[in-house]
Design a protein around this motif. Structure first.
Motif, short mmCIF file in Angstrom:
data_model
loop_
_atom_site.label_atom_id
_atom_site.label_comp_id
_atom_site.label_asym_id
_atom_site.label_seq_id
_atom_site.Cartn_x
_atom_site.Cartn_y
_atom_site.Cartn_z
N ARG A 69 0.83 -1.20 0.00
CA ARG A 69 0.00 0.00 0.00
C ARG A 69 0.87 1.26 0.00
O ARG A 69 1.77 1.40 0.81
N LEU A 91 0.94 5.13 0.76
CA LEU A 91 0.19 6.17 1.46
C LEU A 91 0.27 7.49 0.71
O LEU A 91 -0.73 8.17 0.49
N SER A 119 -4.99 8.04 5.59
CA SER A 119 -4.32 8.58 4.42
C SER A 119 -2.82 8.76 4.64
O SER A 119 -2.08 8.99 3.67
N GLY A 120 -2.36 8.67 5.88
CA GLY A 120 -0.92 8.76 6.13
C GLY A 120 -0.49 10.05 6.78
O GLY A 120 0.70 10.39 6.74
N THR A 142 1.62 9.25 9.87
CA THR A 142 2.81 8.57 9.38
C THR A 142 3.82 9.57 8.84
O THR A 142 5.03 9.40 8.98
N GLU A 175 -2.84 8.31 -2.33
CA GLU A 175 -1.47 8.38 -2.84
C GLU A 175 -1.11 9.74 -3.41
O GLU A 175 0.06 10.01 -3.68
N ASP A 208 -2.58 4.47 10.46
CA ASP A 208 -2.59 5.93 10.63
C ASP A 208 -3.69 6.40 11.56
O ASP A 208 -4.02 7.58 11.57
#
Length: 286
Positions: free
Chosen positions: A26, A28, A50-51, A54, A223, A269
């Motif tokens: 995956r 992000l 969605s990150g 992170t 992304e 996340d």
């Protein structure tokens, strides 16, 4: 995308170049470019998973990037950098934890100190000054577990500023707070970045409590990403293109409502950043 130039032609506090993060199969986010200037506040927005958090972990050196580079004042990011302060999500302290307000802030003062500690009088003066800066002097001696969520967040902001950082990371610090305390936290962060000339990266689900203090938005979705002022990014056509689905952005009485966003919830996340110690930021050390 071309990042916005840093104001006053100074070296950016944080510089991201082509940063990419993949977890397993995956992705992000990928190829993110951003220069964050001193005194600038950039809000990081996006759906669950969605990150966003992170990205903060990567800047803290806690999560290796899959690609690209991240630097703080020209130096590669590293775990335990005193140049970075962290205000984490609001988490109520354990009732059994024998910690006073000044003790919590003191963890930030001591977090990067090697060798001899500060003299007792100097340390106390530093803690007192930090408490006063965030309006927390009146509960300096109170057990942290007896304080409200908003009061605890005041202390965490003081703790994050204890190492005199250049970059302040805020990971959903408004979560679970009522509107009054959300406004208070937003005001304290804004005052700190103006007084100390900090760059601020502020992760949030809801931009409305900080809309008046945001310079730019980094919106992450599927992304992809967009960077610009709130007026440039928070538009139906922009978010619909990002998500590949119909998204409505409504503006009413100075507030923004985003409707129809697909939920990309994912465990990596959702937890946010816990406050961390000496070389890994636990206890809010930088």
């Amino acid at each position: 995308m071309t990042p916005a130039p840093a104001t006053e032609h100074r070296e950016p506090v944080l510089s991201l170049r082509g940063v990419t993060m993949r977890l397993g199969e995956r992705t992000l986010w990928q190829d993110v470019d951003l220069d964050l200037a001193r005194g600038e506040l950039v809000a990081v927005l996006g759906a669950n998973g969605s990150g966003k958090s992170t990205l903060l972990r990567a800047v803290l050196g806690l999560q290796p990037l899959t690609g690209g580079t991240a630097t703080v004042l020209g130096a590669p990011v590293r775990r335990g950098s005193r140049r970075i302060g962290l205000v984490p999500q609001q988490r109520l302290a354990d009732d059994g934890l024998p910690l006073r307000g000044r003790d919590l802030v003191g963890l930030g003062v001591d977090g990067h100190r090697w060798g001899l500690p500060l003299p007792r009088r100097g340390r106390r003066a530093r803690v007192d000054a930090l408490l006063e800066a965030v309006g927390a002097t009146r509960y300096a001696e109170a057990p942290v577990s007896t304080l409200s969520g908003g009061e605890q967040q005041r202390l965490r902001i003081a703790q994050a500023l204890a190492g005199d950082p250049d970059l302040l990371l805020c990971d959903e610090p408004l979560l679970s707070l009522d509107l009054t305390h959300q406004a208070m936290v937003a005001r304290l962060v804004d005052e700190a970045r103006r007084r100390l000339d900090l760059g601020v990266l502020f992760v949030t689900h809801d931009i409305n409590p900080i809309l008046g203090i945001v310079d730019r938005v980094l919106y992450i979705a599927g992304e992809r990403f967009r960077i610009g002022t709130p007026a440039e990014v928070l538009r139906s056509e922009v978010l619909s293109e990002l998500y590949g689905a119909e998204v409505d952005v409504l503006h009413h009485r100075g507030r923004v409502l985003v409707a129809g966003v697909p939920d990309h919830r994912h465990h990596d996340d959702d937890a946010g950043l816990a406050p961390v110690a000496a070389d890994d930021h636990r206890g809010g050390a930088r």
